[in-house]
Design an enzyme around this catalytic site. Structure first.
Site, PDB file in Angstrom:
ATOM      1  N   ALA A  33       0.839  -1.217   0.000  1.00 31.74           N
ATOM      2  CA  ALA A  33       0.000   0.000   0.000  1.00 31.74           C
ATOM      3  C   ALA A  33       0.868   1.260   0.000  1.00 31.74           C
ATOM      4  O   ALA A  33       0.527   2.260  -0.640  1.00 31.74           O
ATOM      5  CB  ALA A  33      -0.918  -0.013   1.205  1.00 31.74           C
ATOM      6  N   ASP A  36       2.203   1.663  -3.437  1.00 31.37           N
ATOM      7  CA  ASP A  36       1.100   2.122  -4.286  1.00 31.37           C
ATOM      8  C   ASP A  36       0.832   3.611  -4.079  1.00 31.37           C
ATOM      9  O   ASP A  36       0.631   4.356  -5.039  1.00 31.37           O
ATOM     10  CB  ASP A  36      -0.153   1.312  -3.923  1.00 31.37           C
ATOM     11  CG  ASP A  36      -1.190   1.367  -5.035  1.00 31.37           C
ATOM     12  OD1 ASP A  36      -2.357   1.643  -4.737  1.00 31.37           O
ATOM     13  OD2 ASP A  36      -0.786   1.188  -6.201  1.00 31.37           O
ATOM     14  N   SER A  81      23.548 -18.137 -30.144  1.00 27.83           N
ATOM     15  CA  SER A  81      22.832 -19.065 -29.252  1.00 27.83           C
ATOM     16  C   SER A  81      23.758 -20.261 -29.111  1.00 27.83           C
ATOM     17  O   SER A  81      24.413 -20.655 -30.076  1.00 27.83           O
ATOM     18  CB  SER A  81      21.517 -19.501 -29.886  1.00 27.83           C
ATOM     19  OG  SER A  81      21.800 -20.289 -31.025  1.00 27.83           O
ATOM     20  N   LEU A  82      23.853 -20.801 -27.915  1.00 31.25           N
ATOM     21  CA  LEU A  82      24.847 -21.857 -27.718  1.00 31.25           C
ATOM     22  C   LEU A  82      24.508 -23.060 -28.569  1.00 31.25           C
ATOM     23  O   LEU A  82      25.325 -23.915 -28.824  1.00 31.25           O
ATOM     24  CB  LEU A  82      24.937 -22.211 -26.238  1.00 31.25           C
ATOM     25  CG  LEU A  82      25.687 -21.105 -25.475  1.00 31.25           C
ATOM     26  CD1 LEU A  82      25.485 -21.230 -23.991  1.00 31.25           C
ATOM     27  CD2 LEU A  82      27.165 -21.131 -25.818  1.00 31.25           C
ATOM     28  N   LYS A 124      20.779 -23.415 -17.995  1.00 28.17           N
ATOM     29  CA  LYS A 124      20.387 -22.899 -19.310  1.00 28.17           C
ATOM     30  C   LYS A 124      18.875 -22.640 -19.225  1.00 28.17           C
ATOM     31  O   LYS A 124      18.078 -23.555 -19.284  1.00 28.17           O
ATOM     32  CB  LYS A 124      20.704 -23.914 -20.395  1.00 28.17           C
ATOM     33  CG  LYS A 124      20.497 -23.381 -21.812  1.00 28.17           C
ATOM     34  CD  LYS A 124      21.052 -24.362 -22.844  1.00 28.17           C
ATOM     35  CE  LYS A 124      20.884 -23.816 -24.256  1.00 28.17           C
ATOM     36  NZ  LYS A 124      19.443 -23.654 -24.623  1.00 28.17           N
ATOM     37  N   ARG A 145      16.730 -11.711 -29.601  1.00 25.53           N
ATOM     38  CA  ARG A 145      17.883 -12.229 -30.343  1.00 25.53           C
ATOM     39  C   ARG A 145      17.630 -12.222 -31.852  1.00 25.53           C
ATOM     40  O   ARG A 145      18.478 -11.844 -32.635  1.00 25.53           O
ATOM     41  CB  ARG A 145      18.171 -13.673 -29.923  1.00 25.53           C
ATOM     42  CG  ARG A 145      19.368 -14.295 -30.625  1.00 25.53           C
ATOM     43  CD  ARG A 145      19.270 -15.801 -30.818  1.00 25.53           C
ATOM     44  NE  ARG A 145      18.833 -16.517 -29.645  1.00 25.53           N
ATOM     45  CZ  ARG A 145      19.629 -16.866 -28.637  1.00 25.53           C
ATOM     46  NH1 ARG A 145      20.876 -16.513 -28.663  1.00 25.53           N
ATOM     47  NH2 ARG A 145      19.172 -17.531 -27.619  1.00 25.53           N
ATOM     48  N   GLU A 183      17.966 -13.619 -19.867  1.00 30.32           N
ATOM     49  CA  GLU A 183      16.804 -14.397 -20.299  1.00 30.32           C
ATOM     50  C   GLU A 183      15.541 -13.851 -19.662  1.00 30.32           C
ATOM     51  O   GLU A 183      15.492 -13.687 -18.435  1.00 30.32           O
ATOM     52  CB  GLU A 183      16.993 -15.873 -19.875  1.00 30.32           C
ATOM     53  CG  GLU A 183      16.116 -16.835 -20.618  1.00 30.32           C
ATOM     54  CD  GLU A 183      16.822 -17.418 -21.853  1.00 30.32           C
ATOM     55  OE1 GLU A 183      17.913 -16.925 -22.201  1.00 30.32           O
ATOM     56  OE2 GLU A 183      16.276 -18.343 -22.463  1.00 30.32           O
TER      57      GLU A 183
HETATM   58  C1  LIG Z   1      -1.209  -2.228  -4.708  1.00 25.76           C
HETATM   59  C2  LIG Z   1       0.097  -2.937  -4.929  1.00 25.76           C
HETATM   60  C3  LIG Z   1       1.276  -2.229  -5.053  1.00 25.76           C
HETATM   61  C4  LIG Z   1       2.483  -2.890  -5.253  1.00 25.76           C
HETATM   62  C5  LIG Z   1       2.501  -4.269  -5.339  1.00 25.76           C
HETATM   63  C6  LIG Z   1       3.780  -5.026  -5.574  1.00 25.76           C
HETATM   64  N1  LIG Z   1       4.943  -4.208  -5.267  1.00 25.76           N
HETATM   65  C7  LIG Z   1       5.311  -4.059  -3.963  1.00 25.76           C
HETATM   66  C8  LIG Z   1       6.455  -3.360  -3.658  1.00 25.76           C
HETATM   67  C9  LIG Z   1       6.875  -3.200  -2.234  1.00 25.76           C
HETATM   68  N2  LIG Z   1       6.048  -3.616  -1.289  1.00 25.76           N
HETATM   69  O1  LIG Z   1       7.993  -2.725  -1.991  1.00 25.76           O
HETATM   70  C10 LIG Z   1       7.268  -2.802  -4.675  1.00 25.76           C
HETATM   71  C11 LIG Z   1       6.844  -2.931  -5.993  1.00 25.76           C
HETATM   72  C12 LIG Z   1       5.650  -3.635  -6.291  1.00 25.76           C
HETATM   73  O2  LIG Z   1       5.231  -3.750  -7.461  1.00 25.76           O
HETATM   74  C13 LIG Z   1       1.299  -4.985  -5.199  1.00 25.76           C
HETATM   75  C14 LIG Z   1       1.313  -6.492  -5.300  1.00 25.76           C
HETATM   76  C15 LIG Z   1       0.105  -4.330  -5.013  1.00 25.76           C
END
Ligand SMILES: Cc1ccc(Cn2cc(C(N)=O)ccc2=O)c(C)c1
Length: 335
Positions: A33, A36, A81-82, A124, A145, A183
């Site tokens: 949160a 977010d 590519s290997l 790999k 690639r 990768e």
């Molecule tokens: C609402 C919300 C915000 C972020 C995330 C996932 N997340 C968390 C963090 C964190 N905690 O450091 C950092 C980046 C990220 O992408 C979720 C699953 C849901």
């Protein structure tokens, strides 16, 4: 209080650090949160001050308007590519037998006039090879690639892969130019979740994580890519300018981790000596394979010292200093 520009810069630092903790270290220090809240504040500031929005902003993780097509990119250093190594050394994609491994080690020892050789090892990955170009620490281009010389520009899609840094940490020794190879893949658990979501939506499901990763990266709409839980592991450096290029593959991996790239756990990429070390590693990974969080289709051995790689060179684009050792196909792939 801070100017909008200063607060935007501060939010970049915070969101990049938290994203690295969460996706690369798997050790978040703040609740989702909180991340977010800061993320939404940055989106708000970028809407109010469009001149402060930049291509390396954490808000670009959600994807943007779809492209009409992918541009082509010419790799300044061919992405071998290997499996090429197999074909040029008369070894097909089939499993490498132990006596061929002995021949490989013997060719290397002869080429180096050495009694024993130090090899770097690694799994790999069964995903898509990607080239990432950073100028002054900022991600400026990502390419597939393709045929090894020409690939597709998938930069907008790659920006949505949370494990791939959009900017290298200022503290680290940031080179003026850095090309990282690695990768893009989907973890088995994320693959299972995606297929369950696809089936619930009545959309097509994917046969395996590699197809799911390829399909997600080939989206012209990066907002779809952003919803696909892609992961990434760096495994080599193709170009460096402005900083010393580490002298061995193992030192390259240590530097890549310092620069904020996800690299596979150290116990899965030991430095070993001689063909006995290679065989012991191959058998150990073959045992651990079903329990790994990602699909692999073999292991890779590389002469560790780069000066010795240069001494051995290539035979028609395939390195004489590296080889892939694949597992027998008949072993069931566990999902
Ligand atoms: C609402 C919300 C915000 C972020 C995330 C996932 N997340 C968390 C963090 C964190 N905690 O450091 C950092 C980046 C990220 O992408 C979720 C699953 C849901």
């Amino acid at each position: 209080t801070l100017t909008p520009q200063q607060r935007v810069a501060e939010l970049h630092q915070l969101l990049n650090r938290y994203g690295h903790e969460y996706y690369v270290l798997d050790a978040p220090t703040v609740p989702d949160a909180e991340y977010d809240r800061l993320f939404r504040e940055l989106q708000q500031l970028e809407q109010e001050h469009p001149e402060l929005a930049s291509a390396d902003s954490p808000t670009r993780r959600v994807g943007g308007a779809p492209l009409d097509e992918f541009q082509q990119v010419t790799h300044s250093v061919p992405m071998l590519s290997l499996s090429n190594a197999f074909s040029d050394m008369q070894l097909s994609e089939r499993e490498l037998r132990h006596e061929e491994l002995l021949q490989f080690d013997e060719r290397v020892r002869k080429g180096l006039d050495a009694a024993e050789v130090e090899y770097a090892t690694e799994p790999k990955f069964d995903g898509l090879a990607i080239s990432l170009l950073y100028r002054d620490g900022v991600l400026v281009q990502a390419a597939t690639r393709g045929d090894g010389v020409t690939g597709e520009n998938v930069t907008e899609n790659i920006r949505t892969v949370r494990a791939i840094p959009l900017r290298l940490p200022a503290g680290a020794a940031v080179p003026s130019l850095l090309e990282v190879r690695g990768e893009v893949l989907m973890l088995k658990q994320d693959f299972d979740k995606l297929n369950a979501e696809q089936a619930a939506r009545g959309d097509k499901t994917f046969a395996n994580p590699r197809n799911a990763a390829a399909g997600s990266l080939r989206q012209l709409d990066s907002r779809i890519t952003a919803q696909r839980r892609l992961s990434f592991f760096a495994y080599s450096i193709a170009q460096v300018e402005g900083e010393d290029w580490p002298a061995s593959h193992s030192a390259e991996m240590a530097w890549l981790r310092e620069l904020g790239f996800p690299v596979v756990a150290e116990d899965l990429r030991p430095v070993v000596r001689g063909v006995d070390g290679l065989i012991a590693y191959y058998e150990q990974v073959r045992q651990r394979r079903p329990g790994l969080p990602f699909d692999i289709d073999g292991v890779v051995y590389k002469v560790n010292q780069r000066a010795l790689q240069d001494e051995l060179g290539f035979v028609s684009r395939a390195p004489r200093w590296a080889i892939a050792h694949k597992f027998p196909a008949e072993e069931a792939l566990t999902q």
